[in-house]
Write an enzyme that holds these catalytic residues in place. Structure first.
Site, mmCIF file in Angstrom:
data_model
loop_
_atom_site.group_PDB
_atom_site.id
_atom_site.type_symbol
_atom_site.label_atom_id
_atom_site.label_comp_id
_atom_site.label_asym_id
_atom_site.label_seq_id
_atom_site.Cartn_x
_atom_site.Cartn_y
_atom_site.Cartn_z
ATOM 1 N N PRO A 83 23.797 -10.950 -4.737
ATOM 2 C CA PRO A 83 24.991 -10.272 -4.238
ATOM 3 C C PRO A 83 24.609 -9.125 -3.298
ATOM 4 C CG PRO A 83 25.055 -10.515 -6.618
ATOM 5 C CD PRO A 83 23.657 -10.844 -6.183
ATOM 6 N N CYS A 84 25.541 -8.747 -2.420
ATOM 7 C CA CYS A 84 25.217 -7.705 -1.445
ATOM 8 C C CYS A 84 26.297 -6.632 -1.381
ATOM 9 C CB CYS A 84 25.015 -8.314 -0.070
ATOM 10 S SG CYS A 84 26.502 -9.076 0.609
#
Length: 332
Positions: free
Chosen positions: A84-85
């Protein structure tokens, strides 16, 4: 019960994979079809792990990756995952170690500890522009410091046999002693698979297999329907945001960020149709309730795109490892 045959293209599986944030296994299935063997997989989602176990012979570990001993993860030739970012968009350009990005750091640490021949990471296209491009530069520098040449590739799954516009960034990382230079992602296919072709002979779904929740103002803020001779919009992970089946009437724009439905029966894609658009094998089972099934499907890497990823990776490893004895991991 093994519900799909992943040996249809290559029976001799030479290279092994450890898969982080594996989900239901879209990336893993594609890599298996390209000749790899997933031996270990991890995800925090209990249903996704159960789905993975339906088709996979891998050891599937359900739980927080931060609580897993790196040395309990088997040595493999490849490490994959889609970190995830969310934190990157909030942190400063060089704050790549922000607490919100801990899942990214686990991925990097595992690569550093295990030193596989290569890794593949998938992410949304927005990661290329976060921090005016400095975030992706910092990610590349981070992996480079661990001994890898890194190549980011922006691709649309619709160019590779997936009946869906889905822009994603694929990061290929190769251990520097492989000397992989001037890497290029495979060229787009000369055709696109339409919804008509993809959904051919699909039966009308049961009502219980379709999200029938109310349509929110967000849903109605733009067109959500494409026709039979087009590719789908991106299949999302949130069931309420799943777009419309092509049999639905066209939507009508009534103002800025405001659309209404035309006359006739309107419905979202069923979870089975969404899975087919994500190029999972027809008839593949997914565990969990309806919301969970949509989430697993929408979070996945499309299988056919993953197969393209895997074929290119396999080709490079065959070339580089046959030219030089690299059987020993760096640091051994």
């Amino acid at each position: 019960m093994k519900i799909i045959d992943l040996n249809e293209k290559r029976n001799n599986k030479k290279y092994t994979v450890a898969s982080l944030f594996a989900g239901a296994g879209g990336l893993d299935i594609g890599l298996e079809r390209a000749g790899f063997k997933t031996v270990w997989a991890n995800d925090i989602d209990k249903d996704a792990c159960a789905t993975h176990e339906l088709w996979s012979k891998a050891e599937v570990v359900q739980g927080d990756i931060g609580k897993i001993d790196y040395f309990e993860v088997p040595d493999t030739d490849i490490i994959t995952g889609g970190f995830p970012c969310q934190g990157f968009s909030l942190a400063g350009p060089r704050k790549i170690n922000d607490e919100r990005n801990k899942l990214y750091r686990y991925f990097v640490k595992l690569v550093e500890v295990k030193q596989p021949y290569a890794f593949v990471a998938e992410n949304v296209k927005g990661i290329l522009t976060l921090g005016d491009g400095e975030i992706i530069e910092a990610i590349i520098e981070d992996f480079s410091s661990k001994g890898y040449d890194v190549y980011p590739n922006l691709v649309n799954a619709a160019d590779y046999g997936v009946p869906q516009d889905r822009w994603r960034v694929l990061l290929y990382g190769f251990r520097k002693d492989l000397k992989v230079k001037d890497f290029e992602f495979p060229k787009p296919f000369p055709y696109k698979v339409t919804l008509k072709e993809a959904l051919k002979d699909m039966p009308e779904p049961k009502s219980s297999d379709v999200c029938n929740a109310a349509y929110s103002s967000r849903f109605m803020s733009r067109n959500r329907k494409r026709g039979w001779n087009e590719v789908s919009y991106t299949i999302p992970a949130m069931s309420k945001q799943v777009t419309l089946h092509p049999s639905s009437p066209d939507m009508i724009k009534t103002g800025e960020d405001n659309w209404i439905f035309g006359e006739g029966k309107t419905r979202r894609f069923s979870w089975q149709e969404a899975a087919v658009i994500q190029t999972f094998p027809r008839g593949m089972e997914f565990t969990g309730n309806l919301t969970s099934k949509y989430r697993q499907i929408g979070n996945a890497v499309p299988v056919k795109l993953a197969e393209v990823v895997g074929k290119k990776l396999y080709e490079i490893l065959e070339e580089k490892l046959s030219a030089k004895d690299l059987s020993q991991k760096v640091g051994e």
